[in-house]
Write an enzyme that holds these catalytic residues in place. Structure first.
Site, mmCIF file in Angstrom:
data_model
loop_
_atom_site.group_PDB
_atom_site.id
_atom_site.type_symbol
_atom_site.label_atom_id
_atom_site.label_comp_id
_atom_site.label_asym_id
_atom_site.label_seq_id
_atom_site.Cartn_x
_atom_site.Cartn_y
_atom_site.Cartn_z
ATOM 1 N N SER A 166 37.972 36.745 51.830
ATOM 2 C CA SER A 166 37.595 36.282 50.588
ATOM 3 C C SER A 166 36.203 37.388 50.585
ATOM 4 O O SER A 166 35.868 37.185 51.659
ATOM 5 C CB SER A 166 36.694 34.602 50.993
ATOM 6 O OG SER A 166 36.005 34.562 51.015
ATOM 7 N N ASP A 167 35.721 37.198 49.399
ATOM 8 C CA ASP A 167 34.472 37.570 49.504
ATOM 9 C C ASP A 167 33.118 36.668 49.937
ATOM 10 O O ASP A 167 34.042 35.019 49.453
ATOM 11 C CB ASP A 167 33.596 38.208 47.788
ATOM 12 C CG ASP A 167 32.627 38.998 47.976
ATOM 13 O OD1 ASP A 167 32.114 39.388 48.910
ATOM 14 O OD2 ASP A 167 32.006 39.714 47.114
ATOM 15 N N TRP A 168 32.320 36.405 50.450
ATOM 16 C CA TRP A 168 30.832 35.859 50.530
ATOM 17 C C TRP A 168 30.599 34.430 50.347
ATOM 18 O O TRP A 168 29.516 35.310 49.093
ATOM 19 C CB TRP A 168 30.502 36.172 51.653
ATOM 20 C CG TRP A 168 30.143 36.751 52.537
ATOM 21 C CD1 TRP A 168 29.839 36.601 54.048
ATOM 22 C CD2 TRP A 168 30.971 38.114 53.746
ATOM 23 N NE1 TRP A 168 29.657 37.745 55.201
ATOM 24 C CE2 TRP A 168 31.545 38.108 55.131
ATOM 25 C CE3 TRP A 168 32.419 37.931 53.084
ATOM 26 C CZ2 TRP A 168 32.147 38.205 55.334
ATOM 27 C CZ3 TRP A 168 33.675 38.485 54.221
ATOM 28 C CH2 TRP A 168 32.887 39.402 54.842
ATOM 29 N N SER B 136 33.351 32.916 48.093
ATOM 30 C CA SER B 136 34.243 33.049 46.685
ATOM 31 C C SER B 136 34.623 31.757 46.549
ATOM 32 O O SER B 136 36.482 32.037 45.807
ATOM 33 C CB SER B 136 34.550 34.487 46.641
ATOM 34 O OG SER B 136 35.148 34.623 47.534
#
Ligand code: BGC
Length: 767
Positions: A297-299, A301
């Site tokens: 995941s993006d940080w 998100s």
């Protein structure tokens, strides 16, 4: 079998040696070890893998990754599996010590290895307590301006080496999002507006990184094209537009480079957050593209437990204490960020409640484990040598910065400078005396040393040329005391005086990380306050003025461009940017960069104008496939500078275009063309091949880039350039058929030096 290539192969050979040594104490393994040592190629080793048995197969490097994963998984307890789905720190995944499963240690990129700080939440290079320095490479956009996949692959490789040298395992890049509109704060990070160019460079970067056994992360999946409300913005994008514009680079990175990891984006696409978007993650990425790496995941998100795991999002970041601190920050909640959903307890509870099946959990864990094996991380953890910023790595950075500079205008052949005739230079501007290596945010790397334009120019000019530096205008917000009207007038006058007393004036303008970077969009396409006025004042004092644009996003040039004889777009050149600029100014290098984006005259001219940033947290991608030159060329809107444009100190001529319709999809080149250097200096031309669909029943752009080649030519030299085309190059995405369609019929092959400078064209009949 591509996981056995390159350095991975070497690692396996060395592992085989370990097995051989083991065999001396464990005779049952002797015959196998001898067989392996006798093997000179991959095939015998694979045979050995298949025949081999072991008590703990997962620890055995001679087993196939699939067998190792299956064995390891069968030994894991539910809690251990759940632990694998979330980070243990800001930049580390969870380790399972009992079984020897290592944490994946990450570092931000893509323009080099960004400082991390242990497992703390502080990742900002300038705040880091432990100062980690590494080579700062040019921004993605500047690398894209080189149109040089070989160089980008080399860049990926040397970055991979630095990742290992710093004891990390994974680099968070490349960024392959498309520059949809000129104000995205992260336009500088990606490879521009064209899906084909972006795809070629994404494949190159991933191949380079993975050749070192380092895990890349192709980001941000998908369509992260604005920073405005990045956690909440819901993008309405039709399927054709997704497939033709926003997804091809991910597809290519998966299909051609077998990318080991993809990062899901913050935003929502068609109503669903990317980290729980089943359509994007499972239907498209896994089923359509065949992705078998893991999704990170993006940080911050993630927003759910079961929905995220079930959608195929494998590894939530960040985790552990840093995640808890992140969640406790008021800004996190305000911005809509989310995390802490895939913690061990939450995942275990969801499995026990039947919301996540154990098979689904296993599948996600398997994907992470497979990469840990395939990358070599399990068998050969990276031991930090600390050796970074080597001459070799710097050379790649310098080559990128040099090839990435685009000469936009050169009236009266003002450039290159003749060192014998130029005795004095006025060097002016808020970006002249400081190295603005990149835009702001997670991609900004802290180099050991960075060369400013001033240092670069003084060095190349030599002591016989008098260089007078004047700030001219403060960079907005950097030193507030310089931002007032009076202060500006004074600085401007000093600069104009310096210009008047010099043979030439160079004005280096642009932005800096606080005006262009991650988590906010650029406020306006105009240059920051005072910079247009500075250029005008300098030009009035000395007509021999060169404007250098040191910024990532396009800027409005209409206020001064008519009077400006020469303009260079240097983008962000990383630590070697100042040296590259000086080399171009003095003709040590011949400019060969080409714009990877269209530069509109005004923001209002761009296709997404009126459709950005969206209303009520929804943004309608109503311009569809008409992004960048697809819009400007089809709708006949005059840009300031077109896509693919860039001048040289020499000139090129195209001739002898040969098109063989029957060779499409074959091993023979379908198109050949001769390019000749007709000028007096050596130089490189980027030969661009566009396809025009002359008969389609559906709406198609005027032209689409489907091939390019960067060719170095000596004066008078010519070269036959070959292009291979496939049916895919003629296809559009049919929403109805949910597939690519190549309609037989009349197309045109167009070749030239930019999307608006087609030099030769010829029909092609697709059977
Ligand atoms: C960025 C990513 C980055 C991550 C980790 C996010 O804010 O969007 O590109 O890799 O942070 O720093």
């Amino acid at each position: 079998m591509n996981y056995l290539l390159g350095s991975e192969f070497m690692r396996r050979i060395s592992n085989a040696l370990v097995v051989f040594v083991d065999a001396l104490v464990e005779p049952s393994r002797l015959s196998l070890a001898v067989a392996v040592l006798l093997a000179v190629g991959i095939a015998p080793m694979v045979v050995a893998q298949a025949a081999h048995t072991s008590a703990t197969p997962y620890k055995d490097p001679l087993m196939t990754p699939e067998k190792r994963v299956a064995d390891l998984l069968s030994r894991m307890m539910l809690e251990e599996k759940a632990t694998m789905l979330a980070g243990s720190g800001w930049m580390e995944s969870g380790a399972i010590e009992r079984l020897g499963i290592p944490a994946i240690k990450m570092a931000d990129g893509p323009m080099g290895v960004r400082a991390w700080y242990g497992s703390s939440a502080i990742t900002n290079a300038t705040n880091a307590a432990t100062v980690v320095t590494s080579t700062s490479f040019p921004s993605g956009e500047t690398m894209a301006a080189t149109w040089d996949p070989e160089l980008v692959q080399r860049e990926g490789q040397v970055i991979g080496q630095e990742v290992k040298a710093l004891g990390r395992d994974m680099i968070l890049g490349p960024t392959v999002n498309i520059n949809r509109q000129p104000l995205w704060g992260r336009n500088f990070e990606g490879y521009g507006e064209d899906p084909y160019l972006t795809s070629r460079l994404a494949v190159a970067y991933v191949r380079g990184v993975q050749s070192e056994g380092v895990i890349p992360s192709v980001k941000h999946f998908a369509a992260n094209n604005e920073e405005y409300e990045r956690h909440r913005i819901d993008e309405q994008i039709d399927d054709r537009t997704l497939h033709e514009i926003y997804l091809p680079a991910f597809k290519a990175a998966v299909e051609e480079a077998d990318a080991w990891s993809v990062m899901s984006a913050y935003n929502l696409v068609n109503g669903v957050h990317c980290a729980e978007n089943e359509y994007l993650l499972n239907d498209v990425l896994r089923k359509e593209f065949g992705f078998n790496g893991f999704v990170v995941s993006d940080w911050g998100s993630t927003y759910s437990t079961a929905a995220t795991v079930n959608a195929g999002m494998d590894l939530e970041m960040p985790g552990g204490e840093p995640m808890r601190k992140f969640l406790a920050r008021p800004e996190t909640l305000e911005s809509g960020g989310g995390a802490g959903w895939l913690t061990t307890d939450k995942v275990v509870a969801a499995v026990k409640a039947g919301e996540i099946s154990e098979a689904t959990l296993n599948r996600n864990v398997e994907r992470i484990l497979r990469v840990i094996f395939v990358s070599g991380l399990f068998d050969s953890p990276h031991v930090a040598s600390g050796i970074v910023d080597t001459p070799e790595q710097r050379a790649v950075a310098l080559q990128g910065a040099t090839e990435g500079i685009v000469l936009l205008k050169n009236g009266g052949a003002l450039l290159p400078f003749d060192a014998k005739k130029i005795h004095s230079i006025a060097l002016i501007g808020p970006n002249a005396g400081v190295a603005r290596t990149g835009g702001g945010g997670s991609s900004l790397v802290r180099p050991k040393q960075a060369i400013t334009p001033e240092e670069g120019i003084r060095d190349v000019a030599g002591s016989d040329v008098k260089v007078t530096y004047a700030l001219g205008v403060g960079m907005e917000g950097e030193k507030p005391e310089l931002d007032g009207t009076e202060a500006r007038a004074k600085l401007r006058k000093e600069a104009a005086d310096a210009a008047a007393q010099s043979d030439v004036a160079i004005v280096v303008v642009g932005r800096y990380p606080k005006l262009e970077g991650e988590s906010f969009d650029v406020a306006t396409m105009d240059l920051p306050p005072g910079q247009d006025e500075l250029i005008q004042a300098v030009e009035a004092a000395n007509p021999r003025t060169i404007v250098v644009l040191n910024t990532g996003d396009p800027v409005t040039m209409t206020r001064w461009i008519e009077k400006t004889p020469a303009i260079l777009f240097m983008g962000y050149g990383g630590q070697e940017g100042g040296k590259a600029l000086a080399n171009i100014l003095f003709g040590v290098a011949n400019p060969s960069g080409k714009l990877p984006v269209t530069m509109p005259k005004h923001f209002e001219d761009s296709p997404a104008y009126g459709l950005y940033p969206g209303e009520h947290l929804k943004v309608n991608y109503a311009e569809g496939i008409y992004v960048g030159y697809r819009y400007f060329d089809t709708k006949k809107v005059e840009p300031q500078f077109p896509f693919g444009f860039g001048l040289s100190y020499t000139s090129f001529e195209y001739s002898g275009l040969d098109v063989h319709s029957s060779r499409v999809g074959s091993k023979e080149p379908a198109v050949t063309v001769t390019v000749k250097n007709t000028g007096a200096s050596a130089g490189a031309e980027v030969v661009e091949l566009y396809i025009h669909d002359g008969h389609s029943q559906i709406d198609r752009p005027e032209r689409e880039l489907k091939g390019f080649r960067r060719v170095e030519l000596k004066p008078g030299e010519s070269r036959l350039v070959e292009f291979w085309l496939t049916r895919q190059d003629f296809s559009y995405w049919s929403a109805e058929k949910k597939n690519w369609v190549a309609e037989p019929g009349a197309f045109e092959v167009q070749i030239g030096g930019s999307s608006r400078n087609i030099q030769v064209r010829a029909p092609l009949e697709l059977k």
